[in-house]
Design an enzyme around this catalytic site. Sequence first.
Site, PDB file in Angstrom:
ATOM      1  N   ASP A   1      -7.233  -4.699  -5.647  1.00  0.00           N
ATOM      2  CA  ASP A   1      -8.274  -3.864  -5.101  1.00  0.00           C
ATOM      3  C   ASP A   1      -8.137  -2.489  -5.117  1.00  0.00           C
ATOM      4  O   ASP A   1      -7.927  -1.841  -3.838  1.00  0.00           O
ATOM      5  CB  ASP A   1      -8.883  -4.512  -3.736  1.00  0.00           C
TER       6      ASP A   1
ATOM      7  N   CYS B   1     -14.254  -0.624  -7.912  1.00  0.00           N
ATOM      8  CA  CYS B   1     -15.188   0.083  -6.943  1.00  0.00           C
ATOM      9  C   CYS B   1     -15.817   1.313  -7.558  1.00  0.00           C
ATOM     10  O   CYS B   1     -16.441   2.285  -6.988  1.00  0.00           O
ATOM     11  CB  CYS B   1     -14.989   0.098  -5.857  1.00  0.00           C
TER      12      CYS B   1
ATOM     13  N   ASP C   1       0.728  -1.222   0.103  1.00  0.00           N
ATOM     14  CA  ASP C   1       0.058   0.033  -0.082  1.00  0.00           C
ATOM     15  C   ASP C   1       1.009   1.203   0.141  1.00  0.00           C
ATOM     16  O   ASP C   1       2.100   1.106   0.470  1.00  0.00           O
ATOM     17  CB  ASP C   1      -0.979   0.102   1.298  1.00  0.00           C
TER      18      ASP C   1
END
Length: 437
Positions: free
Chosen positions: A340, A380, A292
Amino acid sequence: MPLTAATDVDRGNPPERTPRISYVDTHHVRMPCRAGDVAILPGLMSTKISLPIATLATRGAERLLRGHPWVFRSDIATAPRVEAGLVDVRGPGGRKLGTALFSPGSEITIRRLEADPDVVVDDSWWERTLARAIARRAPLASLTTACRLVHGEGDGMPSLVVDQYGDILVLQLLSAGLETQRAHIVNALHTLLKPTGILARNDPSVRTREGLERTVEVLAGTVPDTVQITEHGVHYLAALRTGQKTGAFLDQRDNRALIGSLARGRALDCFSYHGSFAMHLARNAEHVTAVDVSAHALERATENASLNGLTNITPVTADAFEYLREARTRGDRFDTIVVDPPAFAKNRASVTHAMRGYADINRIAMQLLNPGGLMFTASCSHHVHLSDFLEVLEYAAAESGRSMAIRSITLQPLDHPMLLTVPETGYLKGAILEAMS
Ligand code: SAH
């Protein structure tokens, strides 16, 4: 039982004996009335209090009749000159179309709550409607201690989000019309769930478009900064005040369990945030690298891993695109990969750019898979539809030089209902892909 003004305004407190002036919110005007009087509250009377009337143009009425609750400002023939609140919606010719939230400063001026013109929207309406939404989640009770109880339009309560984290509820009131219903919603949630605390995470930027302040405030009880939740047997801390969304990404719950159950060998979790996918992978894989760009997010991921006694996760603070490219250069290979990313397309204008981002990251991930390796990939972005996403994956596969198969396609979980007639309720799609050779 008729409620007195005092019990209604200050629910739970008995009416005081000495008369005092209190206020009954009749949706728009604050009407003084005396404690001890029978309150003149909509829904508690045999005849309904008349609400201001909003008359729609044909296009606005048709939108409602076709199952979408929003009416844009340009599709309203005559709007009442009142502040935000509830309105009685009429179509051309005076046709009664029910009761709606009215947000005079918003482009989405009308959000319909109730289609039946004879049903009053009051405390009892909120209680019934919230109870239905909560009952819809019953099958999740054995799987998780956190879930979305209200997914706005998807649950017939436009612009409202309610997420449950154990005994705590986190609310988002995302329209000016809905703000006027705050007390009814809080009362009803208290009655139904008896939470120990209710937090309003009213900090999303959409509030600005409604002319509302962006705030984070405790509405009732006490609210800790973090709550430990358990999802499919994995524990993690949800950061209610400061975390993304209302504290966690509840929408990926089932996908984490799915790819976790299939994981093996060397695994990679890109855009790991608090390590929720990584922990599910770590239960079956030998080792997981959690990537991340936020070192802070990965500190929480490390804390979460130790909550679960997992010692096979290595956090790496890096840009995922760069990390994947460098891994390819090094000749690294993985057996399980999760991709993701955050919503690359925040609006329609950025879809083309977003598609390039999805194509790029998925192509490199595909190239890093060992033969027989699996990846879970998601988008998303509401503006990137399932068909667009599949097209991007097809393109990425063609460019990757790998033969990729779709093993499964996933949409939103049970607690994020997507209404067929309200496309805005859908945003999350994902796929499990296998490298065939
Ligand atoms: N997979 C997570 C949610 C991911 S949210 C879960 O299931 O809970 C998106 C994450 O991507 C955030 O943590 C953000 O810090 C991170 N991020 C955004 N841009 C990034 C980039 N270019 N490279 C790596 N991480 C990035």
